[in-house]
Design an enzyme around this catalytic site. Structure first.
Site, PDB file in Angstrom:
ATOM      1  N   LYS A 195      34.971  43.801  35.871  1.00  0.00           N
ATOM      2  CA  LYS A 195      33.830  43.822  36.800  1.00  0.00           C
ATOM      3  C   LYS A 195      34.312  43.994  38.241  1.00  0.00           C
ATOM      4  O   LYS A 195      33.733  44.751  39.019  1.00  0.00           O
ATOM      5  CB  LYS A 195      33.036  42.525  36.641  1.00  0.00           C
ATOM      6  N   SER A 261      25.254  42.783  47.165  1.00  0.00           N
ATOM      7  CA  SER A 261      24.634  41.522  47.583  1.00  0.00           C
ATOM      8  C   SER A 261      25.448  40.895  48.710  1.00  0.00           C
ATOM      9  O   SER A 261      24.906  40.172  49.543  1.00  0.00           O
ATOM     10  CB  SER A 261      24.468  40.573  46.397  1.00  0.00           C
TER      11      SER A 261
END
Ligand code: NAP
Length: 307
Positions: A195, A261
Site C-alpha cells: 500500500k 487525505s
C-alpha cells in the site's frame, strides 16, 4: 431506507470499531447490515450523536442508510474483533478506550495507513491477536456520525499470523457479506508496503504541491519517479518486491483530480499522518542503510511547514 442490526444474533460476530470516521463509520454500517453486533468507540460528542441519530452513510454500496449502532466511550465487554480506524495521530489517545483486560485475545485489525502502528499495537496489547491489514476505499467523515463513501469499492487485505486463520475467515465472511472485497495472505510486509509504495509518493507530492495528482504527475515528474523508486527500494529491503513501472502506471491512470487525505488534512490545518507515512519510510531506509534523499527532503520540508 433504514438498516437494522440482525435480530437475536446470539452467534453474531461482535465487533468494536475504534474511531467511527470515514473508514470506521463505513465499516460499522456495512458490518451491522451484514448481521454483526457492532459497537462504535468514540469521544463523548460522537457517542451522543450516534446514540441519538444513528450512523448515516451515503454510499455507492449501501445507498443512503441510517444504521443504528451501539456507541460507547470505552470498551466494557469482550468482542471478537476490534477494528482500529483512527488516524495515526490519534492512536495513542484512542487506545485508552480499549482496556487490555477487556480486549483479551480478540483480533485487532488496524486499518490505518503506515507501517509502525502494527508493532505499537502488539507492544501495547500483547495478548491481542493483531492482524496487519490495509484498506482501499475513499470515504470521508463529513461530520460526527455522517460518512460519505465515494469509491465504488471497499477492499481489505488481511495478513493473519499462523493460528489465526479460522477467526480471520469468520471475519472475512462477514465483511464479504457486507460487500467488502477481502484478500488474505500470510505476508504482512507485502500488505503494508504494497500500500505504501503508491501512497507515500502520492501523499508527499500532493501535500507538498497543494495540488491534485494530475498536476503533480506533470509538474513534478522527476520527483515522482525518484519517490517511487526510493520507496520501492526500501520495500524491497523489507522483502517486498515492488514493480515501479506498475506504480508509475497507476499514478498515470488515476483521475487527475484525486487528492490525498494528508493533503486535505494539511489544507484544513489538522494534524497530518506525515510521520506515519513519510517518516516511517525514512526510518526504515535508515535501518537498511538505504539513501532516500528525495523522500527525506519532502518529509523535512513538510514537517517544517506543518510544525
Ligand atoms: N478515509 C479513507 O478513505 C481512507 C482510506 C484508506 C486508509 N485510510 C486510513 O484510515 C485511517 C482512518 O482514516 P479516516 O479517514 O477514517 O479518519 P477520520 O475520518 O478522521 O476518522 C477517524 C475517527 O477517529 C475518531 N477519533 C479521533 N480520536 C479518537 C479517540 N481518542 N478515541 C476514539 N475515536 C477517535 C474520530 O472521531 P470524531 O468523529 O469524533 O472526530 C473519527 O471518527 C487513517 O490512517 C487513514 O490514513 C483512510
Amino acid at each position: 431506507m433504514s438498516g437494522e442490526p440482525a435480530r437475536d444474533p446470539s452467534d453474531a460476530l461482535r465487533v468494536a470499531v475504534l474511531g467511527p470516521g470515514g473508514v470506521g463509520g463505513l465499516l460499522a454500517a456495512l458490518l451491522t447490515q451484514a448481521g454483526a453486533s457492532v459497537t462504535c468507540l468514540a469521544g463523548a460528542r460522537t457517542v451522543e450523536v450516534l446514540r441519538t441519530h444513528g450512523l448515516r452513510v451515503e454510499s455507492r454500496l449501501l445507498g443512503v442508510v441510517t444504521t443504528r449502532v451501539e456507541a460507547a466511550e470505552q470498551l466494557t465487554a469482550p468482542v471478537d474483533v476490534c477494528l482500529v480506524c483512527v488516524k495515526a495521530t490519534h492512536l495513542d489517545a484512542a487506545l485508552e478506550r480499549v482496556p487490555a483486560d477487556v480486549l483479551g485475545d480478540a483480533l485487532v485489525v488496524p486499518l490505518l495507513n503506515g507501517i509502525e502502528h502494527v508493532a505499537e499495537l502488539r507492544r501495547r496489547r500483547p495478548h491481542a491477536a493483531v492482524v496487519p491489514a490495509a484498506i482501499r476505499v475513499e470515504s470521508t467523515r463529513v461530520e460526527p456520525g455522517v460518512v460519505r463513501h465515494d469509491s465504488p469499492f471497499v477492499t481489505i487485505d488481511l495478513a493473519p499470523a499462523a493460528g489465526l486463520q479460522e477467526r480471520v475467515v469468520r471475519l472475512a465472511g462477514v465483511l464479504e457479506r457486507a460487500g467488502v472485497t477481502v484478500r488474505t495472505t500470510n505476508d504482512e510486509a507485502a500488505v503494508l508496503w504494497g500500500k505504501l509504495a503508491f501512497l507515500a509518493p502520492f501523499a508527499l507530492l500532493t501535500t507538498s504541491a497543494r495540488a491534485p495528482v494530475g498536476r503533480v504527475r506533470e509538474e513534478r515528474r522527476e520527483d515522482l519517479l525518484a519517490l517511487v523508486h526510493e520507496v520501492a527500494s526500501v520495500a524491497r529491503a523489507e522483502g517486498v518486491p515492488v514493480d515501479t513501472d506498475m506504480v508509475v502506471a497507476f499514478f498515470d491512470s488515476v483521475p487527475e483530480g484525486m487528492r490525498s487525505s494528508m493533503q486535505r488534512d494539511a489544507a484544513a490545518g489538522r494534524p497530518t499522518e506525515l510521520d506515519a507515512i513519510g517518516g516511517a519510510v525514512v526510518r526504515a531506509a535508515d535501518r537498511h542503510g538505504i539513501a532516500v534523499p528525495v523522500t527525506a527532503r519532502y518529509v523535512a520540508e513538510l514537517r517544517a511547514a506543518t510544525d
